[in-house]
Design a protein around this motif. Structure first.
Motif, mmCIF file in Angstrom:
data_model
loop_
_atom_site.group_PDB
_atom_site.id
_atom_site.type_symbol
_atom_site.label_atom_id
_atom_site.label_comp_id
_atom_site.label_asym_id
_atom_site.label_seq_id
_atom_site.Cartn_x
_atom_site.Cartn_y
_atom_site.Cartn_z
ATOM 1 N N TYR A 1 79.019 58.747 81.140
ATOM 2 C CA TYR A 1 79.563 59.223 79.853
ATOM 3 C C TYR A 1 80.897 58.548 79.582
ATOM 4 C CZ TYR A 1 76.042 62.931 79.394
ATOM 5 O OH TYR A 1 74.863 63.618 79.248
ATOM 6 N N SER A 2 81.719 58.409 80.628
ATOM 7 C CA SER A 2 83.025 57.758 80.456
ATOM 8 C C SER A 2 82.868 56.318 79.994
ATOM 9 C CB SER A 2 83.803 57.762 81.772
ATOM 10 O OG SER A 2 83.963 59.074 82.233
ATOM 11 N N ALA A 3 81.914 55.600 80.611
ATOM 12 C CA ALA A 3 81.706 54.198 80.226
ATOM 13 C C ALA A 3 81.241 54.111 78.769
ATOM 14 C CB ALA A 3 80.688 53.534 81.153
ATOM 15 N N ALA A 4 80.330 54.997 78.376
ATOM 16 C CA ALA A 4 79.838 54.975 76.987
ATOM 17 C C ALA A 4 80.964 55.353 76.022
ATOM 18 C CB ALA A 4 78.660 55.933 76.834
ATOM 19 N N GLU A 5 81.803 56.252 76.472
ATOM 20 C CA GLU A 5 82.885 56.739 75.626
ATOM 21 C C GLU A 5 83.861 55.622 75.234
ATOM 22 O OE1 GLU A 5 84.179 60.307 77.462
ATOM 23 O OE2 GLU A 5 85.614 60.756 75.881
ATOM 24 N N THR A 6 84.042 54.632 76.129
ATOM 25 C CA THR A 6 84.948 53.525 75.805
ATOM 26 C C THR A 6 84.441 52.728 74.613
ATOM 27 O OG1 THR A 6 83.815 51.976 77.297
ATOM 28 C CG2 THR A 6 85.649 53.232 78.231
ATOM 29 N N LEU A 7 83.163 52.924 74.242
ATOM 30 C CA LEU A 7 82.598 52.196 73.100
ATOM 31 C C LEU A 7 82.762 52.978 71.797
ATOM 32 C CD1 LEU A 7 79.482 51.019 75.048
ATOM 33 C CD2 LEU A 7 81.090 49.452 73.950
ATOM 34 N N GLY A 8 83.334 54.177 71.892
ATOM 35 C CA GLY A 8 83.692 54.882 70.670
ATOM 36 C C GLY A 8 82.873 56.119 70.334
ATOM 37 N N LYS A 9 81.971 56.549 71.199
ATOM 38 C CA LYS A 9 81.251 57.799 70.929
ATOM 39 C C LYS A 9 81.767 58.850 71.905
ATOM 40 C CE LYS A 9 76.612 59.692 70.322
ATOM 41 N NZ LYS A 9 75.168 59.411 70.217
ATOM 42 N N THR A 10 82.142 60.023 71.422
ATOM 43 C CA THR A 10 82.728 61.005 72.324
ATOM 44 C C THR A 10 81.656 61.632 73.220
ATOM 45 O OG1 THR A 10 82.448 62.868 70.827
ATOM 46 C CG2 THR A 10 84.516 61.640 70.655
ATOM 47 N N ARG A 11 82.098 62.129 74.369
ATOM 48 C CA ARG A 11 81.170 62.752 75.303
ATOM 49 C C ARG A 11 80.510 63.965 74.651
ATOM 50 N NH1 ARG A 11 83.228 64.923 81.117
ATOM 51 N NH2 ARG A 11 84.046 66.612 79.848
ATOM 52 N N GLU A 12 81.290 64.706 73.873
ATOM 53 C CA GLU A 12 80.748 65.909 73.228
ATOM 54 C C GLU A 12 79.651 65.548 72.233
ATOM 55 O OE1 GLU A 12 83.803 65.471 74.158
ATOM 56 O OE2 GLU A 12 83.892 67.152 75.545
ATOM 57 N N GLN A 13 79.856 64.426 71.519
ATOM 58 C CA GLN A 13 78.831 63.997 70.564
ATOM 59 C C GLN A 13 77.552 63.612 71.300
ATOM 60 O OE1 GLN A 13 79.114 64.311 67.164
ATOM 61 N NE2 GLN A 13 76.897 63.994 67.411
ATOM 62 N N MET A 14 77.725 62.954 72.443
ATOM 63 C CA MET A 14 76.543 62.554 73.223
ATOM 64 C C MET A 14 75.782 63.791 73.696
ATOM 65 S SD MET A 14 77.801 59.268 75.441
ATOM 66 C CE MET A 14 79.581 59.295 75.503
ATOM 67 N N LEU A 15 76.534 64.802 74.172
ATOM 68 C CA LEU A 15 75.878 66.021 74.654
ATOM 69 C C LEU A 15 75.182 66.750 73.510
ATOM 70 C CD1 LEU A 15 78.582 67.178 77.204
ATOM 71 C CD2 LEU A 15 76.222 66.559 77.739
ATOM 72 N N ALA A 16 75.824 66.721 72.333
ATOM 73 C CA ALA A 16 75.199 67.362 71.172
ATOM 74 C C ALA A 16 73.897 66.642 70.822
ATOM 75 C CB ALA A 16 76.155 67.343 69.986
ATOM 76 N N ASP A 17 73.896 65.300 70.904
ATOM 77 C CA ASP A 17 72.688 64.534 70.575
ATOM 78 C C ASP A 17 71.587 64.747 71.604
ATOM 79 O OD1 ASP A 17 73.863 63.619 68.312
ATOM 80 O OD2 ASP A 17 74.261 61.586 69.033
ATOM 81 N N LEU A 18 71.982 65.009 72.844
ATOM 82 C CA LEU A 18 70.970 65.316 73.866
ATOM 83 C C LEU A 18 70.267 66.622 73.501
ATOM 84 C CD1 LEU A 18 69.591 65.123 76.695
ATOM 85 C CD2 LEU A 18 71.590 66.304 77.626
ATOM 86 N N LEU A 19 71.079 67.631 73.139
ATOM 87 C CA LEU A 19 70.511 68.957 72.875
ATOM 88 C C LEU A 19 69.680 68.985 71.598
ATOM 89 C CD1 LEU A 19 73.420 71.294 73.974
ATOM 90 C CD2 LEU A 19 71.402 70.593 75.237
ATOM 91 N N SER A 20 70.066 68.162 70.622
ATOM 92 C CA SER A 20 69.299 68.177 69.367
ATOM 93 C C SER A 20 68.047 67.317 69.485
ATOM 94 C CB SER A 20 70.166 67.667 68.214
ATOM 95 O OG SER A 20 70.333 66.269 68.340
ATOM 96 N N GLY A 21 67.906 66.586 70.597
ATOM 97 C CA GLY A 21 66.733 65.734 70.780
ATOM 98 C C GLY A 21 66.904 64.357 70.179
ATOM 99 N N LYS A 22 68.082 64.096 69.582
ATOM 100 C CA LYS A 22 68.315 62.802 68.945
ATOM 101 C C LYS A 22 68.381 61.688 69.986
ATOM 102 C CE LYS A 22 71.522 60.548 65.861
ATOM 103 N NZ LYS A 22 72.951 60.561 65.541
ATOM 104 N N SER A 23 68.975 61.991 71.137
ATOM 105 C CA SER A 23 68.955 60.941 72.162
ATOM 106 C C SER A 23 68.151 61.402 73.374
ATOM 107 C CB SER A 23 70.371 60.496 72.532
ATOM 108 O OG SER A 23 71.079 61.516 73.154
ATOM 109 N N LYS A 24 67.563 60.425 74.038
ATOM 110 C CA LYS A 24 66.570 60.692 75.076
ATOM 111 C C LYS A 24 67.183 60.611 76.471
ATOM 112 C CE LYS A 24 63.188 60.554 72.018
ATOM 113 N NZ LYS A 24 62.934 61.842 71.378
ATOM 114 N N TYR A 25 66.384 60.984 77.440
ATOM 115 C CA TYR A 25 66.714 60.752 78.840
ATOM 116 C C TYR A 25 65.436 60.274 79.510
ATOM 117 C CZ TYR A 25 64.645 65.409 78.922
ATOM 118 O OH TYR A 25 63.808 66.464 78.734
ATOM 119 N N SER A 26 65.550 59.863 80.746
ATOM 120 C CA SER A 26 64.387 59.278 81.406
ATOM 121 C C SER A 26 63.218 60.258 81.442
ATOM 122 C CB SER A 26 64.741 58.847 82.817
ATOM 123 O OG SER A 26 63.636 58.218 83.399
#
Lengths: 328, 125
Positions: free
Chosen positions: A101-126
């Motif tokens: 999450y920290s590495a992705a965050e350096t590209l400009g997306k916050t960790r909280e936004q990523m977690l929100a996208d996980l829960l809404s199904g917008k972003s996937k996991y393996s």
């Protein structure tokens, strides 16, 4: 632990070349071709940033969701030593999530936004983590083979062009080598145990064979999308090549224990390429789109953690503090 | 495909149904850059970040994430916003540093001159 970032055909179509300054783009590509690393503040193509965020984010989600099937067995580990190892491994997976999450965050997306996208199904996991760990033998198969597959993928990705991702992966691979060794130990212990233990392991192996073939994603050799990502060193090997490398490394380690794989067509051809029956890619697509045995439970548990922990985060918040994008 | 009842007794006890919809996540803890010192006498090296609301908590998280394996003597945390850096565009201000060889020890070579001097002296003696 991780599977390959999955990009659906529709998403690939959407990802058209963004209008980047051609001069900057040429400079960027020359730097990457020379093997130089890209750091967070550097100029980068829009698609490069977008694809890296999505890939590292999926990887991070996979770590924290991947801890769930294994976490299931902590309370029921067969002995104290196995329990200690499993706790340490699960803690590592969460730690890997933090690093990614920290590495992705350096590209400009916050960790909280990523977690929100996980829960809404917008972003996937393996996809592999949408299957249940039914018995203790599943933990052996996950620790040995799912982690083994993840290491193939992660070692390759750690040679990529984005500095923060490579640094996180180096640390992760170091810890994953312990996961693999303890998984193999567990696997061999059951395989050389009583007929009942061997039987339990064989059944788990049969269950995980297909998800393991799915792990690296569908064949992507011919995709234009892949070519660009390879040129930018975001992707470093095709899904098929990684899958082949995995089978090459691990099939012999399964067969030497007189276990079998549930596919009569699995064999290495004269060209050194592993052939296997169609692992049902429709199932892969169904599961990744939400219709797997454990998708709903995984997200429900994550959502519970998010909601039950909110009061703690709110109590800790200092409104006067201003969030800035981390440096590296 | 049918959804299994959870195999995890802990999940069963929570009795959480599958809910949908976006989680309302509005809080952003600030980040801290973490520096790791392996042993006394070594430099503290940047290893990554943690999210935390105070330096004390940042140190606790840093210990978990970056001090879990191998040797650690100390960890430092610095709030990201308190670190100042050059911009990537200014990278060229450092370009000439490796070129100024007269500031390198290896630039100064006098052995040839000494030998020539000694040879000359011997000839005139």
């Amino acid at each position: 632990m991780y599977g390959n970032a999955y990009i659906s055909p529709e998403e690939a179509k959407q990802m058209q070349s963004q209008q980047d300054d051609p001069k900057q783009l040429a400079l960027f590509e020359a730097r990457v071709a020379k093997g130089e690393k890209v750091e967070p503040g550097d100029w980068m193509p829009t698609d490069y940033r977008k694809q890296l965020i999505r890939m590292i984010e999926q990887h991070a989600h996979s770590e924290i969701v991947g801890a769930l099937p294994e976490g299931t067995w902590i309370t029921r580990a067969p002995n104290f030593r196995r329990k200690l190892a499993l706790i340490a491994k699960v803690q590592d997976e969460i730690g890997h999530g933090q690093l990614l999450y920290s590495a992705a965050e350096t590209l400009g997306k916050t960790r909280e936004q990523m977690l929100a996208d996980l829960l809404s199904g917008k972003s996937k996991y393996s996809n592999v983590f949408n299957y249940p760990a039914k018995t203790w033998a599943d933990i052996a198969v996950i620790g040995f083979l799912v982690d083994g597959a993840a290491i193939v993928n992660q070692v390759i990705n750690s040679k990529g062009s984005y500095g923060p991702y490579c640094r996180a992966l180096e640390r992760i691979c170091y810890e994953e080598s312990f996961h693999l060794k303890q998984g193999h130990d567990n696997f061999v212990y059951l395989a050389t145990g009583t007929p009942q233990q061997r039987n339990m392991l064989q059944e788990a192996l049969n269950r995980w064979y297909r998800p393991l073939l799915h792990f690296f994603g569908p064949s992507d050799k011919a995709s234009q999308h892949s070519e660009k990502l390879m040129k930018w060193r975001v992707k470093l090997a095709s899904n098929d090549d990684m899958r082949n490398q995995f089978l090459d490394q691990y099939v012999p380690k399964i067969l030497e224990l007189d276990l079998t794989l549930p596919d009569p067509n699995l064999k290495k051809n004269d060209a050194g390429i592993w052939e296997f029956s169609d692992p049902d890619w429709d199932e892969f697509k169904r599961v990744i789109n939400g219709d797997g045995p454990c998708n709903a439970e995984r997200l429900a548990v994550r959502r519970y953690a998010e909601e039950a922990g909110r009061w703690v985060r709110n109590a800790l918040m200092r409104k006067e503090e201003k969030y800035v994008v981390p440096l590296a | 495909m049918e959804t299994n009842k959870s195999l995890d007794p802990r999940v069963q006890r929570l009795n959480i149904g599958a809910q949908n919809g976006e989680a309302n996540i509005e809080t952003h803890l600030v980040t801290w850059e973490v520096f790791h010192q392996e042993k006394k006498g070594k430099q503290a090296v940047h290893v990554g970040i943690v999210h935390a609301s105070s330096p004390e908590l940042a140190l606790v998280y840093a210990k978990e994430v970056y001090g879990r394996r191998g040797k650690t003597t100390n960890l430092w945390v610095v709030k990201t916003s308190d670190i100042f850096t050059f911009t990537p565009e200014d990278e060229d201000v450092f370009n000439t540093a490796p070129e100024k060889l007269y500031r390198e020890a290896g630039y100064y070579k006098v052995r040839d001159r000494i030998e020539a001097f000694q040879k000359r002296n011997k000839e005139t003696a």
